[in-house]
Write a protein that holds these residues in place. Sequence first.
Motif, mmCIF file in Angstrom:
data_model
loop_
_atom_site.group_PDB
_atom_site.id
_atom_site.type_symbol
_atom_site.label_atom_id
_atom_site.label_comp_id
_atom_site.label_asym_id
_atom_site.label_seq_id
_atom_site.Cartn_x
_atom_site.Cartn_y
_atom_site.Cartn_z
ATOM 1 N N UNK A 74 0.784 -1.219 0.000
ATOM 2 C CA UNK A 74 0.000 0.000 0.000
ATOM 3 C C UNK A 74 0.817 1.270 0.000
ATOM 4 N N UNK A 75 2.148 1.143 0.115
ATOM 5 C CA UNK A 75 3.024 2.324 0.220
ATOM 6 C C UNK A 75 3.469 2.767 -1.177
ATOM 7 N N UNK A 76 3.283 4.029 -1.537
ATOM 8 C CA UNK A 76 3.841 4.522 -2.805
ATOM 9 C C UNK A 76 5.371 4.417 -2.787
ATOM 10 N N UNK A 77 5.922 3.951 -3.891
ATOM 11 C CA UNK A 77 7.367 3.759 -3.954
ATOM 12 C C UNK A 77 7.832 3.764 -5.401
ATOM 13 N N UNK A 78 9.087 4.137 -5.575
ATOM 14 C CA UNK A 78 9.714 4.107 -6.892
ATOM 15 C C UNK A 78 10.492 2.804 -6.998
ATOM 16 N N UNK A 79 10.161 1.998 -8.007
ATOM 17 C CA UNK A 79 10.781 0.688 -8.178
ATOM 18 C C UNK A 79 11.930 0.763 -9.176
ATOM 19 N N UNK A 80 13.035 0.134 -8.809
ATOM 20 C CA UNK A 80 14.180 -0.033 -9.694
ATOM 21 C C UNK A 80 14.400 -1.541 -9.845
ATOM 22 N N UNK A 81 14.106 -2.045 -11.049
ATOM 23 C CA UNK A 81 14.191 -3.495 -11.278
ATOM 24 C C UNK A 81 15.426 -3.807 -12.128
ATOM 25 N N UNK A 82 16.296 -4.649 -11.576
ATOM 26 C CA UNK A 82 17.520 -5.033 -12.256
ATOM 27 C C UNK A 82 17.379 -6.411 -12.896
ATOM 28 N N UNK A 83 18.099 -6.604 -14.001
ATOM 29 C CA UNK A 83 18.043 -7.871 -14.720
ATOM 30 C C UNK A 83 19.059 -8.873 -14.214
ATOM 31 N N UNK A 84 18.723 -10.135 -14.383
ATOM 32 C CA UNK A 84 19.613 -11.214 -13.992
ATOM 33 C C UNK A 84 19.121 -11.952 -12.777
ATOM 34 N N UNK A 85 18.944 -13.250 -12.897
ATOM 35 C CA UNK A 85 18.589 -14.093 -11.744
ATOM 36 C C UNK A 85 19.069 -15.502 -12.026
ATOM 37 N N UNK A 86 19.721 -16.115 -11.052
ATOM 38 C CA UNK A 86 20.207 -17.486 -11.198
ATOM 39 C C UNK A 86 19.480 -18.446 -10.266
ATOM 40 N N UNK A 87 18.308 -18.035 -9.757
ATOM 41 C CA UNK A 87 17.524 -18.897 -8.865
ATOM 42 C C UNK A 87 16.507 -19.707 -9.665
ATOM 43 N N UNK A 88 15.753 -19.063 -10.547
ATOM 44 C CA UNK A 88 14.922 -19.770 -11.512
ATOM 45 C C UNK A 88 13.676 -20.433 -10.969
#
Length: 210
Positions: A32-46
């Motif tokens: 419910x909290x307004x926020x600015x999202x920064x999404x980075x690429x790359x994941x090795x968990x899958x």
Amino acid sequence: MIDTDPALFDGGRRLPLVEDFYTIQGEGFHAGKPAYFIRLGGCDVGCRWCDAKYTWNPRRYPPVDVQVVIDRALTCPARAIVITGGEPLLYPLDILTRTLHDRGLQIFLETSGTHPFSGRFDWVCLSPKRQQPPLDEAFRRAHELKVIVEREDDLQWAEQNAARVGDDCLLYLQPEWSVYERMMPLLVEYAKAHPQWNISIQTHKFMHIP
């Protein structure tokens, strides 16, 4: 294997940005909290049920100057930043988080905890995964433990992880979205019987926002 060559990211001055946007946090303690999202690429968990599989391959996202991202974040009226992925701890986050902190923003991290920490965070949401469990450091750093529940025996996995976090860490069970209706009655009864647990739902999906 994900390429995290330091030269590619210049010590965190460049990062593989997938997207950055202003929205409402949908999950966990800060829902419910307004926020600015920064999404980075790359994941090795899958995770097979991941709803951000498009982030997995960082080669799709050429490194971006973090100052560009910082400048956009500073135009946002909210003072909260969520750094997510992918798995953001694949990368050096000190420059990004220090600069944002110096401008008075709070920094929230969403992580599987599978890589060593870098950066300064006001809140760490740890979401552990069976196939690649978190490092010990992640349990010590977590303010919030959010376990995704796809089937009933995930509750035992949740308890194993809860036993490793600090006493002040908040505990959340979150139904995997595709089985939400089937799992929710089980989670409700479990939380009622074990009130140290809270229930998190993906409210952004009900709101039809990013």
